[in-house]
Design an enzyme around this catalytic site. Sequence first.
Site, PDB file in Angstrom:
ATOM      1  N   LYS A 105       0.859  -1.194   0.000  1.00  0.00           N
ATOM      2  CA  LYS A 105       0.000   0.000   0.000  1.00  0.00           C
ATOM      3  C   LYS A 105       0.891   1.239   0.000  1.00  0.00           C
ATOM      4  O   LYS A 105       1.433   1.628   1.023  1.00  0.00           O
ATOM      5  CB  LYS A 105      -0.933   0.034   1.206  1.00  0.00           C
ATOM      6  CG  LYS A 105      -1.987   1.141   1.029  1.00  0.00           C
ATOM      7  CD  LYS A 105      -2.334   1.889   2.276  1.00  0.00           C
ATOM      8  CE  LYS A 105      -1.513   3.081   2.616  1.00  0.00           C
ATOM      9  NZ  LYS A 105      -1.539   4.232   1.725  1.00  0.00           N
ATOM     10  N   CYS A 124      13.639  11.331   6.593  1.00  0.00           N
ATOM     11  CA  CYS A 124      13.543  10.974   8.012  1.00  0.00           C
ATOM     12  C   CYS A 124      14.870  11.241   8.704  1.00  0.00           C
ATOM     13  O   CYS A 124      14.916  11.433   9.915  1.00  0.00           O
ATOM     14  CB  CYS A 124      13.148   9.520   8.160  1.00  0.00           C
ATOM     15  SG  CYS A 124      14.143   8.441   7.154  1.00  0.00           S
ATOM     16  N   GLU A 155       9.208  16.981  14.873  1.00  0.00           N
ATOM     17  CA  GLU A 155       9.588  16.770  13.467  1.00  0.00           C
ATOM     18  C   GLU A 155       8.785  17.713  12.578  1.00  0.00           C
ATOM     19  O   GLU A 155       7.558  17.654  12.557  1.00  0.00           O
ATOM     20  CB  GLU A 155       9.318  15.311  13.063  1.00  0.00           C
ATOM     21  CG  GLU A 155       9.846  14.993  11.680  1.00  0.00           C
ATOM     22  CD  GLU A 155       9.611  13.542  11.270  1.00  0.00           C
ATOM     23  OE1 GLU A 155       8.501  13.037  11.498  1.00  0.00           O
ATOM     24  OE2 GLU A 155      10.541  12.926  10.709  1.00  0.00           O
TER      25      GLU A 155
HETATM   26  P1  NAD Z   1       2.465   8.886   7.223  1.00  0.00           P
HETATM   27  O1  NAD Z   1       2.638   8.259   8.549  1.00  0.00           O
HETATM   28  O2  NAD Z   1       1.401   9.931   7.089  1.00  0.00           O
HETATM   29  O3  NAD Z   1       2.101   7.762   6.136  1.00  0.00           O
HETATM   30  C1  NAD Z   1       2.941   6.654   5.887  1.00  0.00           C
HETATM   31  C2  NAD Z   1       2.083   5.537   5.315  1.00  0.00           C
HETATM   32  O4  NAD Z   1       1.224   5.035   6.339  1.00  0.00           O
HETATM   33  C3  NAD Z   1       1.162   5.985   4.170  1.00  0.00           C
HETATM   34  O5  NAD Z   1       1.078   4.975   3.197  1.00  0.00           O
HETATM   35  C4  NAD Z   1      -0.171   6.176   4.888  1.00  0.00           C
HETATM   36  O6  NAD Z   1      -1.287   6.062   4.033  1.00  0.00           O
HETATM   37  C5  NAD Z   1      -0.119   5.036   5.892  1.00  0.00           C
HETATM   38  N1  NAD Z   1      -0.994   5.198   7.065  1.00  0.00           N
HETATM   39  C6  NAD Z   1      -1.341   6.348   7.690  1.00  0.00           C
HETATM   40  N2  NAD Z   1      -2.155   6.079   8.737  1.00  0.00           N
HETATM   41  C7  NAD Z   1      -2.315   4.727   8.781  1.00  0.00           C
HETATM   42  C8  NAD Z   1      -3.049   3.840   9.633  1.00  0.00           C
HETATM   43  N3  NAD Z   1      -3.773   4.306  10.672  1.00  0.00           N
HETATM   44  N4  NAD Z   1      -2.980   2.521   9.394  1.00  0.00           N
HETATM   45  C9  NAD Z   1      -2.230   2.048   8.369  1.00  0.00           C
HETATM   46  N5  NAD Z   1      -1.542   2.839   7.523  1.00  0.00           N
HETATM   47  C10 NAD Z   1      -1.576   4.163   7.722  1.00  0.00           C
HETATM   48  O7  NAD Z   1       3.877   9.430   6.777  1.00  0.00           O
HETATM   49  P2  NAD Z   1       4.287  10.241   5.468  1.00  0.00           P
HETATM   50  O8  NAD Z   1       3.803  11.631   5.600  1.00  0.00           O
HETATM   51  O9  NAD Z   1       3.896   9.479   4.231  1.00  0.00           O
HETATM   52  O10 NAD Z   1       5.893  10.188   5.599  1.00  0.00           O
HETATM   53  C11 NAD Z   1       6.599  11.037   6.428  1.00  0.00           C
HETATM   54  C12 NAD Z   1       6.955  10.361   7.739  1.00  0.00           C
HETATM   55  O11 NAD Z   1       7.665   9.159   7.496  1.00  0.00           O
HETATM   56  C13 NAD Z   1       7.898  11.204   8.592  1.00  0.00           C
HETATM   57  O12 NAD Z   1       7.532  11.121   9.945  1.00  0.00           O
HETATM   58  C14 NAD Z   1       9.251  10.559   8.352  1.00  0.00           C
HETATM   59  O13 NAD Z   1      10.207  10.784   9.356  1.00  0.00           O
HETATM   60  C15 NAD Z   1       8.861   9.135   8.259  1.00  0.00           C
HETATM   61  N6  NAD Z   1       9.899   8.361   7.581  1.00  0.00           N
HETATM   62  C16 NAD Z   1      10.674   7.491   8.323  1.00  0.00           C
HETATM   63  C17 NAD Z   1      11.686   6.765   7.718  1.00  0.00           C
HETATM   64  C18 NAD Z   1      12.518   5.795   8.498  1.00  0.00           C
HETATM   65  O14 NAD Z   1      13.098   4.912   7.889  1.00  0.00           O
HETATM   66  N7  NAD Z   1      12.625   5.896   9.813  1.00  0.00           N
HETATM   67  C19 NAD Z   1      11.920   6.921   6.351  1.00  0.00           C
HETATM   68  C20 NAD Z   1      11.128   7.820   5.626  1.00  0.00           C
HETATM   69  C21 NAD Z   1      10.120   8.516   6.255  1.00  0.00           C
END
Ligand code: NAD
Length: 499
Positions: free
Chosen positions: A178, A287, A388
């Site tokens: 997804k 991130c 963040e």
């Molecule tokens: P997000 O948490 O909004 O979404 C990430 C994914 O999770 C998306 O596909 C979203 O649709 C899904 N999602 C959201 N709520 C959900 C739920 N309740 N159940 C299941 N799936 C759900 O994050 P984003 O805005 O897409 O990305 C940015 C974030 O990701 C930042 O916090 C960043 O630091 C983090 N990030 C972390 C890493 C790492 O490796 N640690 C790498 C890249 C990004």
Amino acid sequence: MATTQTKSFHNLIGGEWVDAASGETFESTSPADGETIGVFPRSGAEDVDRAVEAAKAAFEEWRLVPAPKRGEILFRLARILEREKPALTELMTHEMGKVRAEAGGDVQEAIDITYYMAGEGRRLFGQTTPSELPNKWNMSVRAPIGVVGAITPWNFPVAIPSWKLIPALVCGNTVVLKPAMDTPALAVRFVELAAEAGVPAGVVNLVHGGGGTVGERLVRHPDVRVISVTGSRETGVAVLRAGADTLKHVHLELGGKNAIIVMDDADLDLAVDGIVWSAFGTSGQRCTAASRVIVHEKVYDTLEKRLVDAAERLRLGPGWEEDTDVGPVINRAALEKIHSYTQIGKDEGAKLLTGGEVATEGDLARGFYYRPTIFGDVDPQMRIAQEEIFGPTTALIRVRDLDEAIRVANGISYGLSSSIFTRDVNAAFRAMRDLEAGITYVNAGTIGAEVHLPFGGTKDTGNGHREAGQAALDLFTEWKSIYVDYSGRLQRAQIDTAD
Ligand code: NAD
């Protein structure tokens, strides 16, 4: 606005490209200029259920394909990704907004992990050990787990899906992906190429849609055994809760508030380059981005001035233009969130040194551009130094010595990446030992992971797992211990060993 020429894309379920059962759709648009990239299915629980059913059925055959053969398919995929790198890079500059060099790097990470993990097809080592009993053989092997739900963000739209899918596949699992709704076209291309490489129907499935609908159903589905999510802390907490009822294996890669420490003996030219690259690369939407810079008081004023000069020289623009340094941020909500933190920083009494505004001149008004922003004289407890922001904003914090620098660096809830610029080997080793983070760089910024080392963080950045490197194999396999008794009689461990 979609036109009659707008391309329609689909879900991939059991090898068939299909619409959402509801027939509903959403559009993907470019953050750089509003161009429509395509129309995608807005899926729901029914679509997830069909994809999981297909993945579950495919698992029965895929787990029995010899791992070296699975690896061969992945080697083919790596070569196809190399062939497609220019096209994927170009698409990424439009759909996600990264500048070309960084988009190429994102695709290269996928190529690298695919080559690395394809080789695991001929390793996937277990252990053999002596037995405490005569005529008995002991060993452990890695067994695939089943259906993996991979939930990915938009900021590394090819690399992150590959970091989850490729190790899952070589270990013999099947997958439902997804992707984020901001970058669905790149996910489509990635799974198309996997199919071209020979990944059988049903082994990789793709379902587009929202986190609260598609994502949540995937997390709650009883036939999904592993969930691997990269996203925000809030998402991680929601996923962990939702996965509890079915005792899912849940792997979380979450946010960061990464710091670069600059000591008074540092090479300042190098430090400025490292900070600019880490704070403003990918418009701060990594991130591992450096959103804090902790500076020794003896070099603070010099560094502050040089950083402001460097930031003001960066050119904003679409990622596909050669002279662009900083591309757009992902969408309007992100732009507004980033700008709200500028106000928060000012209200908290931090000194806005440069940036702090939406860029709207000329064609920039068509996209979501934010000026590289630096706050000075930031107190480590301010919200801009704790939360963040996920944009091109960084906070300069003044410290007296290494002890204070490490204390400030560790004084946050996250623990992803960290860095120190120093020429003092003792200081470097202390930082390597004492910084509470999954990654520490010495004389480099906070970004630049290589695929053969573990990737992930401590504290609120995750739940103790790591992806990439050998560590990824632990996410996608379960250990099975096997005892073969060839003595021809009943031998009782812990009992018959005593004489
Ligand atoms: P997000 O948490 O909004 O979404 C990430 C994914 O999770 C998306 O596909 C979203 O649709 C899904 N999602 C959201 N709520 C959900 C739920 N309740 N159940 C299941 N799936 C759900 O994050 P984003 O805005 O897409 O990305 C940015 C974030 O990701 C930042 O916090 C960043 O630091 C983090 N990030 C972390 C890493 C790492 O490796 N640690 C790498 C890249 C990004």
